[in-house]
Design a protein around this motif. Structure first.
Motif, PDB file in Angstrom:
ATOM      1  N   MET A   1       0.932  -0.975  -0.012  1.00 38.18           N
ATOM      2  CA  MET A   1       0.264   0.187   0.114  1.00 38.18           C
ATOM      3  C   MET A   1       0.819   1.228   0.057  1.00 38.18           C
ATOM      4  SD  MET A   1      -3.445   0.114   0.730  1.00 38.18           S
ATOM      5  CE  MET A   1      -4.675  -0.658   0.966  1.00 38.18           C
ATOM      6  N   ALA A   2       2.195   1.132   0.237  1.00 37.49           N
ATOM      7  CA  ALA A   2       2.880   2.303   0.410  1.00 37.49           C
ATOM      8  C   ALA A   2       3.007   3.481  -0.985  1.00 37.49           C
ATOM      9  CB  ALA A   2       3.987   1.893   0.883  1.00 37.49           C
ATOM     10  N   ASP A   3       2.563   2.210  -2.221  1.00 39.41           N
ATOM     11  CA  ASP A   3       3.076   2.646  -3.429  1.00 39.41           C
ATOM     12  C   ASP A   3       1.903   3.376  -4.086  1.00 39.41           C
ATOM     13  OD1 ASP A   3       5.657   1.906  -3.920  1.00 39.41           O
ATOM     14  OD2 ASP A   3       5.155   0.503  -4.185  1.00 39.41           O
ATOM     15  N   ARG A   4       1.092   3.655  -3.629  1.00 41.15           N
ATOM     16  CA  ARG A   4      -0.637   3.743  -4.129  1.00 41.15           C
ATOM     17  C   ARG A   4      -0.083   4.892  -4.367  1.00 41.15           C
ATOM     18  NH1 ARG A   4      -5.463   1.987  -5.119  1.00 41.15           N
ATOM     19  NH2 ARG A   4      -7.219   3.599  -4.361  1.00 41.15           N
ATOM     20  N   LYS A   5      -0.814   5.200  -5.677  1.00 40.82           N
ATOM     21  CA  LYS A   5      -0.220   6.903  -5.760  1.00 40.82           C
ATOM     22  C   LYS A   5      -1.497   8.019  -5.472  1.00 40.82           C
ATOM     23  CE  LYS A   5       2.575   6.294  -9.341  1.00 40.82           C
ATOM     24  NZ  LYS A   5       3.708   6.399  -8.974  1.00 40.82           N
ATOM     25  N   SER A   6      -1.883   9.320  -5.506  1.00 45.87           N
ATOM     26  CA  SER A   6      -2.555   9.542  -4.892  1.00 45.87           C
ATOM     27  C   SER A   6      -4.169  10.418  -6.121  1.00 45.87           C
ATOM     28  CB  SER A   6      -2.260  11.386  -4.933  1.00 45.87           C
ATOM     29  OG  SER A   6      -1.947  12.412  -6.521  1.00 45.87           O
ATOM     30  N   TRP A   7      -4.959  10.174  -6.101  1.00 47.43           N
ATOM     31  CA  TRP A   7      -6.323  10.303  -6.785  1.00 47.43           C
ATOM     32  C   TRP A   7      -5.668  11.643  -8.047  1.00 47.43           C
ATOM     33  CZ3 TRP A   7      -8.879  14.424  -9.231  1.00 47.43           C
ATOM     34  CH2 TRP A   7     -10.508  14.387  -9.962  1.00 47.43           C
ATOM     35  N   SER A   8      -5.098  12.647  -8.045  1.00 49.66           N
ATOM     36  CA  SER A   8      -4.275  13.186  -8.758  1.00 49.66           C
ATOM     37  C   SER A   8      -3.583  13.064 -10.016  1.00 49.66           C
ATOM     38  CB  SER A   8      -4.394  14.929  -8.514  1.00 49.66           C
ATOM     39  OG  SER A   8      -3.119  14.475  -7.286  1.00 49.66           O
ATOM     40  N   GLN A   9      -2.516  12.032  -9.159  1.00 54.80           N
ATOM     41  CA  GLN A   9      -1.911  10.622 -10.379  1.00 54.80           C
ATOM     42  C   GLN A   9      -2.579  10.113 -10.890  1.00 54.80           C
ATOM     43  OE1 GLN A   9       0.626   9.991  -6.875  1.00 54.80           O
ATOM     44  NE2 GLN A   9       2.661  11.594  -7.689  1.00 54.80           N
ATOM     45  N   ARG A  10      -3.331   9.167 -10.252  1.00 55.54           N
ATOM     46  CA  ARG A  10      -4.237   8.410 -11.017  1.00 55.54           C
ATOM     47  C   ARG A  10      -5.053   8.983 -12.050  1.00 55.54           C
ATOM     48  NH1 ARG A  10      -7.244   5.499  -7.025  1.00 55.54           N
ATOM     49  NH2 ARG A  10      -6.940   7.349  -5.734  1.00 55.54           N
ATOM     50  N   PHE A  11      -5.137  10.236 -11.861  1.00 60.96           N
ATOM     51  CA  PHE A  11      -6.508  11.012 -12.592  1.00 60.96           C
ATOM     52  C   PHE A  11      -5.568  11.284 -13.704  1.00 60.96           C
ATOM     53  CE2 PHE A  11      -7.906  14.860 -14.293  1.00 60.96           C
ATOM     54  CZ  PHE A  11      -9.356  14.312 -14.582  1.00 60.96           C
ATOM     55  N   MET A  12      -3.917  12.034 -13.521  1.00 61.62           N
ATOM     56  CA  MET A  12      -3.186  12.810 -14.460  1.00 61.62           C
ATOM     57  C   MET A  12      -3.253  11.328 -15.538  1.00 61.62           C
ATOM     58  SD  MET A  12      -3.483  15.820 -14.746  1.00 61.62           S
ATOM     59  CE  MET A  12      -2.545  16.657 -15.437  1.00 61.62           C
ATOM     60  N   ARG A  13      -2.779  10.347 -15.137  1.00 62.81           N
ATOM     61  CA  ARG A  13      -2.051   9.188 -15.761  1.00 62.81           C
ATOM     62  C   ARG A  13      -3.358   8.426 -16.943  1.00 62.81           C
ATOM     63  NH1 ARG A  13       1.685   4.695 -14.424  1.00 62.81           N
ATOM     64  NH2 ARG A  13       1.216   3.389 -15.525  1.00 62.81           N
ATOM     65  N   ALA A  14      -4.678   9.019 -16.627  1.00 59.57           N
ATOM     66  CA  ALA A  14      -5.921   7.817 -17.162  1.00 59.57           C
ATOM     67  C   ALA A  14      -6.037   9.348 -17.795  1.00 59.57           C
ATOM     68  CB  ALA A  14      -7.008   8.050 -15.846  1.00 59.57           C
ATOM     69  N   THR A  15      -5.162  10.614 -18.252  1.00 60.65           N
ATOM     70  CA  THR A  15      -5.978  11.489 -19.017  1.00 60.65           C
ATOM     71  C   THR A  15      -4.921  11.565 -19.969  1.00 60.65           C
ATOM     72  OG1 THR A  15      -5.372  13.113 -17.859  1.00 60.65           O
ATOM     73  CG2 THR A  15      -7.699  13.348 -17.958  1.00 60.65           C
ATOM     74  N   GLY A  16      -3.603  11.139 -19.605  1.00 56.95           N
ATOM     75  CA  GLY A  16      -2.673  10.978 -20.277  1.00 56.95           C
ATOM     76  C   GLY A  16      -2.652  10.132 -21.060  1.00 56.95           C
ATOM     77  N   LYS A  17      -2.813   8.860 -21.063  1.00 58.07           N
ATOM     78  CA  LYS A  17      -3.364   7.764 -21.863  1.00 58.07           C
ATOM     79  C   LYS A  17      -4.170   7.703 -22.806  1.00 58.07           C
ATOM     80  CE  LYS A  17      -2.201   4.572 -18.803  1.00 58.07           C
ATOM     81  NZ  LYS A  17      -2.511   2.926 -18.043  1.00 58.07           N
TER      82      LYS A  17
END
Length: 72
Positions: A1-17
């Motif tokens: 669980m220590a490597d879990r990304k924040s919501w904003s990082q996950r969102f930016m990665r999804a929009t980047g894709k």
């Protein structure tokens, strides 16, 4: 669980894709003139604005005042 990304990082990665498939949101250049899609509506707004004067105070605030008489 220590490597879990924040919501904003996950969102930016999804929009980047999504950008790989859909392309960037900005499709126009900033150098050219502004193009109005609705010429008649724009002309009507310009005519409506002719009845107002802009008053600018020393502190930088602005407000509209209706013109006196038949000025157009």
């Amino acid at each position: 669980m220590a490597d879990r990304k924040s919501w904003s990082q996950r969102f930016m990665r999804a929009t980047g894709k999504l950008r790989m498939f859909l392309g960037p949101a900005d499709q126009g250049g900033l150098e050219g003139p502004v193009k109005y899609a609705d010429g008649a509506a724009h002309q009507q707004r310009q005519q409506d604005l002719q009845q107002w004067d802009v008053v600018r105070n020393a502190d930088g605030t602005t407000y509209l005042v209706k013109r006196e008489g038949g000025d157009k």
